[in-house]
Motif scaffolding. Structure first.
Motif, PDB file in Angstrom:
ATOM      1  N   ARG A 313     -23.266  19.904  41.823  1.00 35.39           N
ATOM      2  CA  ARG A 313     -23.198  19.021  40.176  1.00 35.39           C
ATOM      3  C   ARG A 313     -24.213  20.067  38.989  1.00 35.39           C
ATOM      4  O   ARG A 313     -24.144  19.990  38.383  1.00 35.39           O
ATOM      5  N   MET A 314     -25.378  21.155  39.839  1.00 33.11           N
ATOM      6  CA  MET A 314     -25.391  22.505  38.917  1.00 33.11           C
ATOM      7  C   MET A 314     -24.541  22.655  38.001  1.00 33.11           C
ATOM      8  O   MET A 314     -25.110  23.254  37.271  1.00 33.11           O
ATOM      9  N   SER A 315     -23.650  23.482  39.273  1.00 31.72           N
ATOM     10  CA  SER A 315     -22.533  24.039  38.396  1.00 31.72           C
ATOM     11  C   SER A 315     -21.736  23.987  37.263  1.00 31.72           C
ATOM     12  O   SER A 315     -21.331  23.387  36.720  1.00 31.72           O
ATOM     13  N   LEU A 316     -21.504  22.261  38.021  1.00 30.61           N
ATOM     14  CA  LEU A 316     -20.749  21.343  37.185  1.00 30.61           C
ATOM     15  C   LEU A 316     -21.375  21.071  35.522  1.00 30.61           C
ATOM     16  O   LEU A 316     -21.170  21.212  35.143  1.00 30.61           O
ATOM     17  N   ARG A 317     -22.861  20.975  35.559  1.00 31.62           N
ATOM     18  CA  ARG A 317     -23.469  20.472  34.885  1.00 31.62           C
ATOM     19  C   ARG A 317     -23.309  21.872  33.747  1.00 31.62           C
ATOM     20  O   ARG A 317     -23.046  22.114  32.446  1.00 31.62           O
ATOM     21  N   LYS A 318     -23.626  22.594  34.389  1.00 26.46           N
ATOM     22  CA  LYS A 318     -23.167  24.127  33.363  1.00 26.46           C
ATOM     23  C   LYS A 318     -22.289  24.279  33.140  1.00 26.46           C
ATOM     24  O   LYS A 318     -21.769  24.940  31.593  1.00 26.46           O
ATOM     25  N   LYS A 319     -20.693  24.393  33.180  1.00 26.92           N
ATOM     26  CA  LYS A 319     -19.808  24.584  32.558  1.00 26.92           C
ATOM     27  C   LYS A 319     -19.511  23.226  31.766  1.00 26.92           C
ATOM     28  O   LYS A 319     -18.951  23.776  30.841  1.00 26.92           O
ATOM     29  N   ILE A 320     -19.933  22.301  31.676  1.00 21.68           N
ATOM     30  CA  ILE A 320     -19.959  21.393  31.184  1.00 21.68           C
ATOM     31  C   ILE A 320     -21.162  21.628  30.002  1.00 21.68           C
ATOM     32  O   ILE A 320     -20.201  21.443  28.860  1.00 21.68           O
ATOM     33  N   ASN A 321     -21.763  22.089  29.947  1.00 24.71           N
ATOM     34  CA  ASN A 321     -22.080  22.152  29.086  1.00 24.71           C
ATOM     35  C   ASN A 321     -21.883  23.842  27.883  1.00 24.71           C
ATOM     36  O   ASN A 321     -22.186  23.603  27.065  1.00 24.71           O
ATOM     37  N   GLU A 322     -21.073  25.031  28.624  1.00 18.72           N
ATOM     38  CA  GLU A 322     -20.854  25.583  28.372  1.00 18.72           C
ATOM     39  C   GLU A 322     -19.131  25.438  26.717  1.00 18.72           C
ATOM     40  O   GLU A 322     -19.236  25.289  26.464  1.00 18.72           O
ATOM     41  N   TYR A 323     -18.665  23.864  27.909  1.00 21.56           N
ATOM     42  CA  TYR A 323     -17.855  23.294  27.465  1.00 21.56           C
ATOM     43  C   TYR A 323     -18.224  22.651  25.441  1.00 21.56           C
ATOM     44  O   TYR A 323     -17.638  22.500  24.683  1.00 21.56           O
ATOM     45  N   ILE A 324     -19.262  21.618  26.227  1.00 19.34           N
ATOM     46  CA  ILE A 324     -20.016  21.253  24.655  1.00 19.34           C
ATOM     47  C   ILE A 324     -20.270  22.626  23.866  1.00 19.34           C
ATOM     48  O   ILE A 324     -19.468  21.986  22.343  1.00 19.34           O
ATOM     49  N   ASN A 325     -21.058  22.947  24.456  1.00 23.08           N
ATOM     50  CA  ASN A 325     -21.549  24.172  23.027  1.00 23.08           C
ATOM     51  C   ASN A 325     -20.318  24.943  22.789  1.00 23.08           C
ATOM     52  O   ASN A 325     -20.405  25.129  21.597  1.00 23.08           O
ATOM     53  N   ARG A 326     -18.852  25.071  23.524  1.00 24.30           N
ATOM     54  CA  ARG A 326     -17.810  25.496  22.395  1.00 24.30           C
ATOM     55  C   ARG A 326     -17.137  25.000  21.665  1.00 24.30           C
ATOM     56  O   ARG A 326     -16.807  24.914  20.724  1.00 24.30           O
ATOM     57  N   MET A 327     -17.273  23.665  21.764  1.00 23.13           N
ATOM     58  CA  MET A 327     -16.445  22.876  21.165  1.00 23.13           C
ATOM     59  C   MET A 327     -17.532  22.448  19.543  1.00 23.13           C
ATOM     60  O   MET A 327     -16.852  22.079  18.460  1.00 23.13           O
ATOM     61  N   GLU A 328     -18.801  22.470  19.858  1.00 25.51           N
ATOM     62  CA  GLU A 328     -19.407  22.423  18.635  1.00 25.51           C
ATOM     63  C   GLU A 328     -19.608  24.172  17.768  1.00 25.51           C
ATOM     64  O   GLU A 328     -19.746  23.814  17.273  1.00 25.51           O
ATOM     65  N   THR A 329     -18.829  25.295  18.432  1.00 25.52           N
ATOM     66  CA  THR A 329     -18.132  26.119  17.317  1.00 25.52           C
ATOM     67  C   THR A 329     -17.177  25.815  17.120  1.00 25.52           C
ATOM     68  O   THR A 329     -16.971  26.296  15.875  1.00 25.52           O
ATOM     69  N   ILE A 330     -16.419  25.590  17.808  1.00 21.17           N
ATOM     70  CA  ILE A 330     -14.924  25.207  16.883  1.00 21.17           C
ATOM     71  C   ILE A 330     -15.375  24.149  15.700  1.00 21.17           C
ATOM     72  O   ILE A 330     -14.481  24.339  14.743  1.00 21.17           O
ATOM     73  N   LYS A 331     -16.245  23.411  15.870  1.00 18.87           N
ATOM     74  CA  LYS A 331     -16.033  22.326  14.751  1.00 18.87           C
ATOM     75  C   LYS A 331     -16.838  22.624  13.969  1.00 18.87           C
ATOM     76  O   LYS A 331     -16.728  22.375  12.429  1.00 18.87           O
ATOM     77  N   SER A 332     -17.850  23.648  13.810  1.00 18.90           N
ATOM     78  CA  SER A 332     -18.585  24.714  13.342  1.00 18.90           C
ATOM     79  C   SER A 332     -17.307  25.254  12.473  1.00 18.90           C
ATOM     80  O   SER A 332     -17.741  25.186  10.822  1.00 18.90           O
ATOM     81  N   GLN A 333     -16.642  26.102  12.903  1.00 18.37           N
ATOM     82  CA  GLN A 333     -15.342  26.884  12.294  1.00 18.37           C
ATOM     83  C   GLN A 333     -14.721  26.196  10.977  1.00 18.37           C
ATOM     84  O   GLN A 333     -14.477  27.089  10.188  1.00 18.37           O
TER      85      GLN A 333
END
Length: 338
Positions: A313-333
Protein backbone atom coordinates in the motif's frame (compact mmCIF):
# COMPACT_ATOMS: atom_id res chain seq x y z
CA UNK A 1 -27.22 0.58 44.73
CA UNK A 2 -27.41 -1.02 41.29
CA UNK A 3 -24.33 -2.90 40.14
CA UNK A 4 -23.00 -2.76 36.61
CA UNK A 5 -23.74 -5.89 34.59
CA UNK A 6 -20.80 -8.29 34.50
CA UNK A 7 -18.85 -8.89 31.32
CA UNK A 8 -19.71 -12.32 29.86
CA UNK A 9 -17.08 -15.04 29.80
CA UNK A 10 -16.23 -16.60 26.44
CA UNK A 11 -14.11 -19.73 26.35
CA UNK A 12 -10.79 -19.03 24.66
CA UNK A 13 -11.16 -15.23 24.69
CA UNK A 14 -10.69 -12.31 27.09
CA UNK A 15 -13.21 -9.49 26.68
CA UNK A 16 -12.18 -5.85 27.14
CA UNK A 17 -14.14 -2.63 26.56
CA UNK A 18 -17.66 -2.54 25.22
CA UNK A 19 -17.86 -1.29 21.61
CA UNK A 20 -21.62 -0.97 21.31
CA UNK A 21 -25.04 -2.21 22.37
CA UNK A 22 -28.23 -3.27 20.63
CA UNK A 23 -31.69 -4.39 21.67
CA UNK A 24 -30.58 -7.91 22.57
CA UNK A 25 -26.77 -7.92 22.27
CA UNK A 26 -23.59 -6.15 23.34
CA UNK A 27 -20.38 -6.06 21.30
CA UNK A 28 -16.99 -6.18 23.05
CA UNK A 29 -13.42 -5.86 21.93
CA UNK A 30 -11.71 -9.14 22.74
CA UNK A 31 -8.38 -10.93 22.63
CA UNK A 32 -7.76 -14.55 21.79
CA UNK A 33 -6.05 -16.24 24.71
CA UNK A 34 -2.52 -17.43 24.03
CA UNK A 35 -2.00 -14.94 21.21
CA UNK A 36 -2.28 -11.31 20.16
CA UNK A 37 -5.26 -11.60 17.81
CA UNK A 38 -7.87 -8.86 18.37
CA UNK A 39 -11.52 -9.70 17.68
CA UNK A 40 -15.00 -8.26 18.13
CA UNK A 41 -17.38 -10.46 20.13
CA UNK A 42 -21.14 -10.04 19.79
CA UNK A 43 -22.74 -11.34 23.00
CA UNK A 44 -26.41 -12.16 22.48
CA UNK A 45 -28.53 -12.66 25.62
CA UNK A 46 -30.64 -15.77 25.06
CA UNK A 47 -33.61 -14.81 27.24
CA UNK A 48 -34.02 -11.53 25.31
CA UNK A 49 -34.50 -13.35 22.00
CA UNK A 50 -38.01 -13.43 20.59
CA UNK A 51 -38.75 -15.93 17.85
CA UNK A 52 -38.13 -13.23 15.23
CA UNK A 53 -34.86 -12.17 16.87
CA UNK A 54 -33.71 -15.80 17.02
CA UNK A 55 -34.45 -16.21 13.30
CA UNK A 56 -32.49 -13.00 12.61
CA UNK A 57 -29.53 -14.32 14.61
CA UNK A 58 -29.54 -17.67 12.78
CA UNK A 59 -29.79 -15.80 9.47
CA UNK A 60 -26.84 -13.55 10.38
CA UNK A 61 -24.61 -16.51 11.26
CA UNK A 62 -25.54 -18.42 8.10
CA UNK A 63 -24.93 -15.40 5.86
CA UNK A 64 -21.59 -14.52 7.49
CA UNK A 65 -20.47 -18.16 7.16
CA UNK A 66 -21.30 -18.17 3.44
CA UNK A 67 -19.70 -14.83 2.54
CA UNK A 68 -16.03 -14.13 1.96
CA UNK A 69 -15.43 -10.58 0.77
CA UNK A 70 -12.99 -7.78 1.57
CA UNK A 71 -15.88 -5.42 2.40
CA UNK A 72 -17.72 -7.75 4.80
CA UNK A 73 -16.80 -8.24 8.43
CA UNK A 74 -15.39 -11.78 8.66
CA UNK A 75 -16.99 -14.38 10.92
CA UNK A 76 -14.22 -16.18 12.80
CA UNK A 77 -16.22 -18.46 15.12
CA UNK A 78 -19.41 -18.77 17.15
CA UNK A 79 -20.29 -20.61 20.36
CA UNK A 80 -22.77 -20.51 23.22
CA UNK A 81 -23.32 -21.23 26.91
CA UNK A 82 -26.39 -21.33 29.18
CA UNK A 83 -27.06 -17.58 28.92
CA UNK A 84 -25.45 -16.25 25.72
CA UNK A 85 -24.73 -16.90 22.07
CA UNK A 86 -21.30 -15.51 21.07
CA UNK A 87 -20.44 -14.42 17.52
CA UNK A 88 -16.67 -13.87 17.17
CA UNK A 89 -15.86 -11.53 14.29
CA UNK A 90 -13.04 -9.58 12.71
CA UNK A 91 -12.25 -6.44 14.72
CA UNK A 92 -12.58 -3.15 12.82
CA UNK A 93 -10.86 -0.35 14.71
CA UNK A 94 -11.16 2.46 12.17
CA UNK A 95 -14.61 3.66 13.20
CA UNK A 96 -17.35 4.72 10.79
CA UNK A 97 -16.99 5.64 7.15
CA UNK A 98 -17.41 9.36 6.51
CA UNK A 99 -16.17 10.16 3.01
CA UNK A 100 -19.01 10.01 0.53
CA UNK A 101 -17.40 8.96 -2.76
CA UNK A 102 -15.28 6.14 -1.32
CA UNK A 103 -18.22 4.96 0.78
CA UNK A 104 -20.52 4.84 -2.21
CA UNK A 105 -18.03 3.03 -4.44
CA UNK A 106 -17.14 0.43 -1.79
CA UNK A 107 -20.77 -0.24 -0.95
CA UNK A 108 -21.77 -0.58 -4.60
CA UNK A 109 -18.87 -2.93 -5.27
CA UNK A 110 -20.06 -5.01 -2.32
CA UNK A 111 -23.57 -5.23 -3.79
CA UNK A 112 -22.01 -6.67 -6.93
CA UNK A 113 -20.54 -9.76 -5.21
CA UNK A 114 -23.22 -12.05 -6.62
CA UNK A 115 -24.11 -12.03 -10.29
CA UNK A 116 -27.41 -13.92 -10.09
CA UNK A 117 -28.43 -13.42 -6.47
CA UNK A 118 -28.85 -10.11 -4.67
CA UNK A 119 -28.01 -9.92 -0.98
CA UNK A 120 -30.65 -7.62 0.45
CA UNK A 121 -29.33 -6.20 3.73
CA UNK A 122 -32.46 -4.25 4.83
CA UNK A 123 -30.60 -2.53 7.67
CA UNK A 124 -28.03 -0.27 6.04
CA UNK A 125 -27.13 2.62 8.35
CA UNK A 126 -23.94 4.47 9.32
CA UNK A 127 -23.55 2.43 12.54
CA UNK A 128 -23.20 -0.76 10.47
CA UNK A 129 -20.56 0.67 8.12
CA UNK A 130 -17.07 0.38 9.60
CA UNK A 131 -13.44 0.86 8.56
CA UNK A 132 -10.96 -2.00 8.98
CA UNK A 133 -8.42 0.19 10.79
CA UNK A 134 -7.08 3.74 10.85
CA UNK A 135 -4.24 2.71 8.54
CA UNK A 136 -6.27 0.35 6.34
CA UNK A 137 -9.15 2.45 5.02
CA UNK A 138 -11.33 -0.42 3.78
CA UNK A 139 -15.08 -0.28 4.29
CA UNK A 140 -16.65 -3.21 6.14
CA UNK A 141 -20.36 -3.97 6.40
CA UNK A 142 -21.38 -5.38 9.78
CA UNK A 143 -24.66 -6.77 11.17
CA UNK A 144 -26.52 -8.99 8.71
CA UNK A 145 -29.32 -9.85 11.15
CA UNK A 146 -32.05 -8.68 8.76
CA UNK A 147 -30.34 -9.66 5.51
CA UNK A 148 -31.56 -12.31 3.11
CA UNK A 149 -31.00 -13.53 -0.42
CA UNK A 150 -33.90 -12.56 -2.64
CA UNK A 151 -34.63 -12.79 -6.34
CA UNK A 152 -36.43 -10.26 -8.54
CA UNK A 153 -39.71 -12.09 -7.83
CA UNK A 154 -39.45 -11.98 -4.04
CA UNK A 155 -41.65 -9.45 -2.21
CA UNK A 156 -41.87 -8.62 1.48
CA UNK A 157 -44.18 -6.60 3.67
CA UNK A 158 -42.68 -7.17 7.15
CA UNK A 159 -41.15 -4.12 8.85
CA UNK A 160 -37.34 -4.42 8.69
CA UNK A 161 -34.49 -1.99 9.30
CA UNK A 162 -33.83 1.33 11.04
CA UNK A 163 -36.67 3.82 10.36
CA UNK A 164 -34.51 6.86 9.47
CA UNK A 165 -32.82 4.88 6.68
CA UNK A 166 -35.77 2.67 5.66
CA UNK A 167 -37.34 2.95 2.24
CA UNK A 168 -40.84 4.51 2.37
CA UNK A 169 -42.48 1.32 1.13
CA UNK A 170 -41.13 -0.54 4.20
CA UNK A 171 -42.21 2.10 6.74
CA UNK A 172 -45.66 2.30 5.15
CA UNK A 173 -45.90 -1.52 5.19
CA UNK A 174 -46.22 -1.91 1.45
CA UNK A 175 -44.58 -4.58 -0.66
CA UNK A 176 -40.84 -4.08 -1.14
CA UNK A 177 -37.83 -5.81 -2.63
CA UNK A 178 -34.03 -5.50 -2.72
CA UNK A 179 -34.29 -1.95 -4.10
CA UNK A 180 -35.00 -0.86 -0.53
CA UNK A 181 -31.21 -1.02 -0.05
CA UNK A 182 -30.75 1.45 -2.92
CA UNK A 183 -32.89 3.98 -1.02
CA UNK A 184 -30.75 3.40 2.10
CA UNK A 185 -27.55 4.03 0.12
CA UNK A 186 -29.05 7.32 -1.07
CA UNK A 187 -30.03 8.36 2.46
CA UNK A 188 -26.58 7.59 3.90
CA UNK A 189 -24.85 9.37 1.00
CA UNK A 190 -27.14 12.39 1.55
CA UNK A 191 -26.14 12.40 5.24
CA UNK A 192 -22.43 12.16 4.34
CA UNK A 193 -22.77 15.15 2.01
CA UNK A 194 -25.08 17.46 3.96
CA UNK A 195 -24.57 16.52 7.62
CA UNK A 196 -27.98 14.98 8.37
CA UNK A 197 -30.47 12.57 6.84
CA UNK A 198 -33.31 14.19 4.83
CA UNK A 199 -36.01 12.96 7.22
CA UNK A 200 -34.11 13.71 10.45
CA UNK A 201 -36.67 14.00 13.26
CA UNK A 202 -36.93 14.28 17.04
CA UNK A 203 -39.43 11.43 17.35
CA UNK A 204 -40.73 8.47 15.42
CA UNK A 205 -44.12 10.16 15.05
CA UNK A 206 -42.47 13.17 13.38
CA UNK A 207 -40.41 10.86 11.16
CA UNK A 208 -43.48 8.84 10.18
CA UNK A 209 -45.38 12.04 9.30
CA UNK A 210 -42.57 13.21 7.01
CA UNK A 211 -42.42 9.86 5.23
CA UNK A 212 -46.20 9.63 4.94
CA UNK A 213 -46.42 13.18 3.49
CA UNK A 214 -45.23 11.82 0.12
CA UNK A 215 -43.05 14.86 -0.63
CA UNK A 216 -39.98 14.27 -2.81
CA UNK A 217 -36.60 14.72 -1.16
CA UNK A 218 -35.08 18.04 -2.14
CA UNK A 219 -31.37 18.15 -2.91
CA UNK A 220 -29.99 21.63 -2.02
CA UNK A 221 -29.70 23.65 -5.22
CA UNK A 222 -26.50 25.37 -4.05
CA UNK A 223 -24.81 22.14 -2.97
CA UNK A 224 -21.20 21.85 -4.10
CA UNK A 225 -21.58 18.41 -5.68
CA UNK A 226 -21.03 17.12 -9.21
CA UNK A 227 -23.87 16.63 -11.66
CA UNK A 228 -23.11 12.89 -11.55
CA UNK A 229 -23.54 12.85 -7.76
CA UNK A 230 -26.76 14.88 -7.94
CA UNK A 231 -28.21 12.59 -10.59
CA UNK A 232 -27.21 9.50 -8.61
CA UNK A 233 -28.90 10.81 -5.45
CA UNK A 234 -32.09 11.59 -7.34
CA UNK A 235 -32.15 8.08 -8.83
CA UNK A 236 -31.65 6.43 -5.43
CA UNK A 237 -34.15 8.63 -3.57
CA UNK A 238 -37.22 8.20 -5.73
CA UNK A 239 -40.11 7.45 -3.37
CA UNK A 240 -41.99 5.46 -5.99
CA UNK A 241 -40.33 2.09 -6.43
CA UNK A 242 -41.09 2.07 -10.16
CA UNK A 243 -39.12 5.32 -10.62
CA UNK A 244 -36.15 4.40 -8.39
CA UNK A 245 -32.96 2.98 -9.87
CA UNK A 246 -33.06 -0.75 -10.49
CA UNK A 247 -29.78 -2.56 -9.90
CA UNK A 248 -28.67 -2.32 -13.54
CA UNK A 249 -29.08 1.48 -13.52
CA UNK A 250 -27.46 1.62 -10.10
CA UNK A 251 -24.35 -0.33 -11.12
CA UNK A 252 -24.05 1.35 -14.53
CA UNK A 253 -24.14 4.88 -13.13
CA UNK A 254 -20.86 6.83 -13.69
CA UNK A 255 -20.82 7.98 -10.05
CA UNK A 256 -20.48 4.35 -8.93
CA UNK A 257 -17.59 3.74 -11.35
CA UNK A 258 -17.83 -0.03 -11.14
CA UNK A 259 -15.45 -0.30 -14.10
CA UNK A 260 -12.54 0.73 -11.86
CA UNK A 261 -13.39 -1.50 -8.89
CA UNK A 262 -10.29 -3.36 -7.61
CA UNK A 263 -9.87 -6.70 -9.35
CA UNK A 264 -7.17 -9.14 -10.40
CA UNK A 265 -6.94 -7.31 -13.73
CA UNK A 266 -6.64 -3.78 -12.30
CA UNK A 267 -2.83 -3.70 -12.33
CA UNK A 268 -2.72 -4.82 -15.98
CA UNK A 269 -5.17 -2.11 -17.03
CA UNK A 270 -3.31 0.54 -15.04
CA UNK A 271 0.03 -0.57 -16.56
CA UNK A 272 -1.43 -0.35 -20.06
CA UNK A 273 -2.49 3.28 -19.50
CA UNK A 274 0.82 4.14 -17.80
CA UNK A 275 2.85 2.74 -20.70
CA UNK A 276 0.93 4.95 -23.12
CA UNK A 277 1.22 7.95 -20.77
CA UNK A 278 5.00 7.64 -20.51
CA UNK A 279 5.37 7.25 -24.30
CA UNK A 280 3.20 10.33 -24.98
CA UNK A 281 5.04 12.22 -22.25
CA UNK A 282 8.40 11.55 -23.95
CA UNK A 283 6.99 12.61 -27.32
CA UNK A 284 5.59 15.83 -25.87
CA UNK A 285 1.97 14.82 -26.44
CA UNK A 286 0.83 16.57 -23.27
CA UNK A 287 -2.93 16.23 -23.68
CA UNK A 288 -2.73 12.50 -24.44
CA UNK A 289 -0.25 11.91 -21.61
CA UNK A 290 -2.48 13.65 -19.07
CA UNK A 291 -5.47 11.62 -20.17
CA UNK A 292 -3.59 8.31 -19.87
CA UNK A 293 -2.11 9.19 -16.46
CA UNK A 294 -5.62 10.08 -15.29
CA UNK A 295 -7.04 6.76 -16.53
CA UNK A 296 -4.24 4.84 -14.79
CA UNK A 297 -4.93 6.62 -11.50
CA UNK A 298 -8.60 5.61 -11.67
CA UNK A 299 -7.40 2.00 -11.28
CA UNK A 300 -4.45 2.61 -8.94
CA UNK A 301 -6.22 4.67 -6.26
CA UNK A 302 -8.97 2.09 -5.53
CA UNK A 303 -6.24 -0.59 -5.53
CA UNK A 304 -4.33 1.36 -2.90
CA UNK A 305 -7.41 1.76 -0.67
CA UNK A 306 -8.15 -1.97 -0.84
CA UNK A 307 -4.59 -3.27 -0.45
CA UNK A 308 -4.22 -5.13 2.86
CA UNK A 309 -0.41 -5.39 2.78
CA UNK A 310 0.97 -2.19 4.36
CA UNK A 311 4.24 -2.26 2.38
CA UNK A 312 2.45 -2.73 -0.94
CA UNK A 313 0.00 0.00 0.00
CA UNK A 314 2.87 2.37 0.83
CA UNK A 315 4.59 1.54 -2.48
CA UNK A 316 1.37 2.20 -4.40
CA UNK A 317 0.85 5.52 -2.61
CA UNK A 318 4.40 6.58 -3.50
CA UNK A 319 3.86 5.72 -7.18
CA UNK A 320 0.49 7.48 -7.25
CA UNK A 321 2.05 10.64 -5.81
CA UNK A 322 4.79 10.50 -8.44
CA UNK A 323 2.22 10.31 -11.25
CA UNK A 324 0.13 13.10 -9.73
CA UNK A 325 3.23 15.31 -9.44
CA UNK A 326 4.16 14.54 -13.04
CA UNK A 327 0.64 15.51 -14.16
CA UNK A 328 0.95 18.83 -12.31
CA UNK A 329 4.30 19.48 -14.02
CA UNK A 330 2.78 18.79 -17.45
CA UNK A 331 -0.16 21.08 -16.68
CA UNK A 332 2.27 23.86 -15.67
CA UNK A 333 4.21 23.40 -18.90
CA UNK A 334 1.02 23.60 -20.97
CA UNK A 335 -0.09 26.73 -19.09
CA UNK A 336 3.31 28.35 -19.63
CA UNK A 337 3.23 27.66 -23.37
CA UNK A 338 -0.25 29.16 -23.71
Amino acid sequence: MATAPSVPRVEGYSLAEKLGSGSYADVYKGYKKGGKEVVAVKCVVKNKLSKTALNNLISEIEILKSLCHTNIVKLKDFCWDDTHVFIIMEYCGGGMKKFAKDFCNSLCWLFFIYEKRILAIFDLKPQNILIASKKLQILKIADFGLAQYITDDDKNSVLKGSPLYMAPEIVLKRQYDARADIWSVGIILYECLFGKAPYSSKSFDELFSKIKANKPIEIPSNANISNECRNFLKGCLQRELSKRFDFNSFFDHPFVDLAHAPSSDSINKATEHLTKAIEDDKLGNCKEALQSYDEALKYLIPMMHSEVDSLKRMSLRKKINEYINRMETIKSQVSGES
